[in-house]
Design a protein around this motif. Sequence first.
Motif, PDB file in Angstrom:
ATOM      1  N   GLN A 214       8.292   5.415  13.156  1.00 56.46           N
ATOM      2  CA  GLN A 214       7.816   6.222  12.038  1.00 56.46           C
ATOM      3  C   GLN A 214       6.850   7.277  12.558  1.00 56.46           C
ATOM      4  OE1 GLN A 214       5.569   4.082   9.084  1.00 56.46           O
ATOM      5  NE2 GLN A 214       5.334   5.860   7.749  1.00 56.46           N
ATOM      6  N   THR A 216       3.716   9.321  12.396  1.00 58.76           N
ATOM      7  CA  THR A 216       2.399   9.292  11.775  1.00 58.76           C
ATOM      8  C   THR A 216       1.447  10.152  12.607  1.00 58.76           C
ATOM      9  OG1 THR A 216       1.762   7.306  13.026  1.00 58.76           O
ATOM     10  CG2 THR A 216       2.742   6.961  10.845  1.00 58.76           C
ATOM     11  N   THR A 232       2.021  16.151   0.382  1.00 56.23           N
ATOM     12  CA  THR A 232       2.713  15.193  -0.472  1.00 56.23           C
ATOM     13  C   THR A 232       1.891  13.916  -0.617  1.00 56.23           C
ATOM     14  OG1 THR A 232       3.884  14.126   1.365  1.00 56.23           O
ATOM     15  CG2 THR A 232       4.899  16.106   0.408  1.00 56.23           C
ATOM     16  N   GLU A 233       2.347  13.049  -1.482  1.00 52.29           N
ATOM     17  CA  GLU A 233       1.691  11.749  -1.641  1.00 52.29           C
ATOM     18  C   GLU A 233       1.809  10.939  -0.354  1.00 52.29           C
ATOM     19  OE1 GLU A 233      -0.242  10.655  -4.165  1.00 52.29           O
ATOM     20  OE2 GLU A 233      -0.002  12.744  -4.835  1.00 52.29           O
ATOM     21  N   ASP A 234       2.922  11.090   0.338  1.00 51.19           N
ATOM     22  CA  ASP A 234       3.074  10.391   1.627  1.00 51.19           C
ATOM     23  C   ASP A 234       2.065  10.912   2.644  1.00 51.19           C
ATOM     24  OD1 ASP A 234       5.098   8.730   0.795  1.00 51.19           O
ATOM     25  OD2 ASP A 234       6.715  10.006   1.551  1.00 51.19           O
ATOM     26  N   ASP A 235       1.801  12.213   2.610  1.00 49.51           N
ATOM     27  CA  ASP A 235       0.809  12.778   3.521  1.00 49.51           C
ATOM     28  C   ASP A 235      -0.569  12.190   3.256  1.00 49.51           C
ATOM     29  OD1 ASP A 235       2.593  14.467   4.860  1.00 49.51           O
ATOM     30  OD2 ASP A 235       2.338  16.063   3.389  1.00 49.51           O
ATOM     31  N   LYS A 237      -1.211   9.249   2.165  1.00 49.48           N
ATOM     32  CA  LYS A 237      -1.201   7.908   2.744  1.00 49.48           C
ATOM     33  C   LYS A 237      -1.328   7.982   4.268  1.00 49.48           C
ATOM     34  CE  LYS A 237       1.688   5.960  -0.939  1.00 49.48           C
ATOM     35  NZ  LYS A 237       3.028   5.387  -1.275  1.00 49.48           N
TER      36      LYS A 237
END
Length: 377
Positions: A214, A216, A232-235, A237
């Motif tokens: 993944q 990161t 984004t919301e993933d960013d 996190k």
Amino acid sequence: MRALRSSVVAAVAVATALTAVAGCAEKSGSSGADAILVKATDDACEVSKTSFPAGHVTINVENKGSKVTEVYVYAPGDRIVTERENIGPGTKAEITATIKKAGSYEIACKPGMKGDGIRQKITVTGADKAEKSSPELDMAVAEYRRYVQAQADETVPAAQKFADAVKKGDLDEAKKLYAPSRIGWERTEPVAESFGDIDPKVDVREDGLEKDQQWTGWHKLEKSLWDEKKITEDDKKLADQLMKDLADWQKRVGTAEITPTSMANGAKELLDEVATGKVTGEEERYSHTDLVDFQANVEGAEKSYALLKPVAAKNDAALAKELDKQFAELKKLLGDYREGDGFKAYDTVGKDDRKKLSDAVNALAEPLSKLAGAVAK
């Protein structure tokens, strides 16, 4: 230090089992019959000795293949304990190492400077043998240990400001805080990478990802900020994950194995990192903040040299004089690209200027490769 990448897998570590210094192909006291000979080709990695006693060892590498290669020494668990990169076809290189502990290791050749490499198992025998030291060198190590801890301690709050901006969705503020959040890491990358598992989490680039890994860390967020131009919301996190991983680094950095020769080796590797990532513009390909990283790498290398200089100058005055000169010239040249409190965007630096920077880096890297030898005399 360096993110794993498909074109160059560049990593160096200060390992608990082995301290090593990569240098130019030149004679040393342990060369000759006692040296380990490594013949690298495009499809083989021939090692002349697969068992030898702990202590000082010289690895003489000859690249007889058609591709640029790297040679790595791995400790158990695939921890990279030393490496020499950019060994061109038809050229030779010498790696001088101090192996402290008996055990199983691997030597790997990496034709094309990518992949897991062609590996040969080696066995180090005999009791632990401590590296020669002195009060001056002990003081240098102690001071450098304080330095790397201070860099980690300063990085975490700087990175937290960056992460907070990402989590708020503030694109402009996150861009502003991105490069400053990386300075302490860039200054001490060789030590940061000594733990093996942290660097792939925080500093890997997309083209350096292993299968099923993944993405990161800083460079994933860099792409979102500059290339995708959105958070984004993933960013958000990922920003939390970055802080978790950096806190782990901060906590563990005090346990790193640091010796005089590993300091010298790390200084050389920081210059190699500049040559293979910053000068080319590959490291910060979206933000173009490469010169900030460049400066930090040079600062980290100079810190190691400054601490080792009293001993190095005593053993090789000419080398110390040359290093003083080349550090000064490189720093002066970097100053030409300053803009306000920072540096020009690297995509505005032309081909001729990049060549000047590359030449200055190479002019420093060559004598810096001899620093460990001077320290170990």
